[in-house]
Design a protein around this motif. Structure first.
Motif, short mmCIF file in Angstrom:
data_model
loop_
_atom_site.label_atom_id
_atom_site.label_comp_id
_atom_site.label_asym_id
_atom_site.label_seq_id
_atom_site.Cartn_x
_atom_site.Cartn_y
_atom_site.Cartn_z
N MET A 1 41.25 37.17 28.59
CA MET A 1 40.79 36.66 29.87
C MET A 1 40.61 35.15 29.75
SD MET A 1 37.63 38.04 32.05
CE MET A 1 36.42 36.91 32.63
N ALA A 2 41.05 34.43 30.74
CA ALA A 2 40.93 32.97 30.76
C ALA A 2 39.47 32.56 30.93
CB ALA A 2 41.76 32.39 31.91
N THR A 3 39.13 31.40 30.39
CA THR A 3 37.80 30.85 30.59
C THR A 3 37.77 30.15 31.94
OG1 THR A 3 37.47 30.53 28.23
CG2 THR A 3 36.12 29.19 29.71
N ASN A 4 36.76 30.44 32.72
CA ASN A 4 36.55 29.79 34.01
C ASN A 4 35.40 28.81 33.87
OD1 ASN A 4 38.49 31.43 35.35
ND2 ASN A 4 36.98 33.05 35.52
N ILE A 5 35.40 27.79 34.71
CA ILE A 5 34.26 26.89 34.77
C ILE A 5 33.70 26.92 36.19
CG2 ILE A 5 35.72 24.86 35.19
CD1 ILE A 5 33.53 23.23 33.69
N PHE A 6 32.38 27.01 36.26
CA PHE A 6 31.67 27.01 37.53
C PHE A 6 30.67 25.86 37.50
CE2 PHE A 6 33.13 31.30 36.91
CZ PHE A 6 33.52 31.72 38.17
N VAL A 7 30.89 24.85 38.30
CA VAL A 7 29.97 23.73 38.40
C VAL A 7 29.04 24.03 39.57
CG1 VAL A 7 29.76 21.25 38.79
CG2 VAL A 7 31.71 22.14 37.50
N ASN A 8 27.77 24.24 39.26
CA ASN A 8 26.78 24.58 40.28
C ASN A 8 26.13 23.31 40.80
OD1 ASN A 8 26.58 27.69 40.12
ND2 ASN A 8 26.59 26.99 38.01
N ALA B 1 25.10 30.17 49.49
CA ALA B 1 26.03 29.68 48.47
C ALA B 1 27.46 29.75 48.97
CB ALA B 1 25.90 30.52 47.20
N ALA B 2 28.28 28.83 48.45
CA ALA B 2 29.71 28.84 48.79
C ALA B 2 30.49 28.62 47.50
CB ALA B 2 30.03 27.75 49.80
N ALA B 3 31.43 29.51 47.22
CA ALA B 3 32.25 29.42 46.02
C ALA B 3 33.51 28.62 46.35
CB ALA B 3 32.63 30.81 45.53
N MET B 4 33.47 27.33 46.03
CA MET B 4 34.60 26.43 46.31
C MET B 4 35.64 26.56 45.20
SD MET B 4 34.58 22.36 47.12
CE MET B 4 34.33 21.74 45.47
N ASP C 1 40.59 24.96 41.41
CA ASP C 1 41.87 25.31 40.78
C ASP C 1 41.76 26.77 40.34
OD1 ASP C 1 44.45 25.01 39.78
OD2 ASP C 1 43.96 23.38 38.43
N GLU C 2 42.79 27.26 39.73
CA GLU C 2 42.85 28.67 39.35
C GLU C 2 41.63 29.12 38.54
OE1 GLU C 2 45.82 31.73 36.95
OE2 GLU C 2 46.40 29.63 37.21
N ASN C 3 41.11 28.28 37.66
CA ASN C 3 39.98 28.65 36.81
C ASN C 3 38.80 27.69 36.93
OD1 ASN C 3 42.67 29.47 35.22
ND2 ASN C 3 41.08 30.96 34.85
N ILE C 4 38.79 26.90 38.00
CA ILE C 4 37.73 25.91 38.18
C ILE C 4 37.13 26.09 39.57
CG2 ILE C 4 37.12 23.47 38.16
CD1 ILE C 4 39.72 22.98 36.55
N PHE C 5 35.81 26.24 39.60
CA PHE C 5 35.10 26.48 40.84
C PHE C 5 33.84 25.63 40.90
CE2 PHE C 5 37.19 30.20 39.19
CZ PHE C 5 37.95 30.65 40.25
N LEU D 1 28.72 13.51 36.31
CA LEU D 1 29.93 12.92 36.89
C LEU D 1 31.00 14.00 36.80
CD1 LEU D 1 29.86 9.45 35.11
CD2 LEU D 1 29.05 9.99 37.41
N ILE D 2 31.57 14.36 37.92
CA ILE D 2 32.58 15.42 37.95
C ILE D 2 33.94 14.75 38.03
CG2 ILE D 2 33.39 17.46 39.18
CD1 ILE D 2 30.43 17.37 40.48
N ALA D 3 34.76 14.95 37.02
CA ALA D 3 36.08 14.32 36.99
C ALA D 3 37.16 15.38 37.22
CB ALA D 3 36.30 13.63 35.65
N LEU D 4 38.06 15.08 38.15
CA LEU D 4 39.19 15.95 38.45
C LEU D 4 40.47 15.16 38.29
CD1 LEU D 4 38.06 17.70 41.78
CD2 LEU D 4 37.93 18.61 39.46
N SER D 5 41.44 15.73 37.61
CA SER D 5 42.72 15.05 37.47
C SER D 5 43.65 15.43 38.61
CB SER D 5 43.36 15.40 36.12
OG SER D 5 43.68 16.78 36.08
#
Length: 135
Positions: A1-8, A37-40, A43-47, A74-78
């Motif tokens: 299973m892929a690792t997901n990241i959830f930034v709350n 709550a809203a799950a934004m 990307d495929e594994n980033i919320f 600081l939230i960085a997105l490429s």
């Protein structure tokens, strides 16, 4: 299973935050979205879980930082290109964000940063893949 990241992230007005991030092109997973709550989907594994202050407080006993006056993360997105960085930054500004700091352009890498409606800083960046040396 892929690792997901959830930034709350705590938000003062969930509906306004959903509208803001929707204007940037992000979608929400309805299965994990309600009036608190809203799950934004980033990307495929980033919320990012956008949580009302009341909901966020259920997960910590610490004071919720005011991101307008304190730095908490600081939230960085490429992005795939300089143009994509500029496009997302421009959408954010048009939707009510403010520029967090002047942008950087080092030719091989560039970034723009904005503060969202709650003051959370999002850094959008691009790096030329040919610049990255193999390890």
């Amino acid at each position: 299973m892929a690792t997901n990241i959830f930034v709350n992230l705590p938000v003062r007005n969930l509906d306004a935050s959903k509208a803001f991030f929707g204007a940037l092109g992000f979608t929400f997973n309805a299965q994990f979205t309600d009036e608190t709550a809203a799950a934004m989907v980033i990307d495929e594994n980033i919320f990012s879980m956008l949580l009302t202050h009341e909901k966020f407080a259920q997960f910590t006993s610490k004071t919720i930082a005011d991101a307008h006056t304190s730095s908490e993360v600081l939230i960085a997105l490429s992005r795939d290109s300089k143009e994509a960085v500029i496009a997302l930054f421009d959408k954010a500004i048009a939707a009510g964000a403010t520029e967090a700091r002047p942008g950087d352009d080092y030719r091989f890498m560039m970034s723009r940063a904005f503060s969202d409606l709650d003051g959370h800083i999002w850094e959008i960046m691009w790096m030329d893949p040919s610049f990255v040396q193999p390890s």
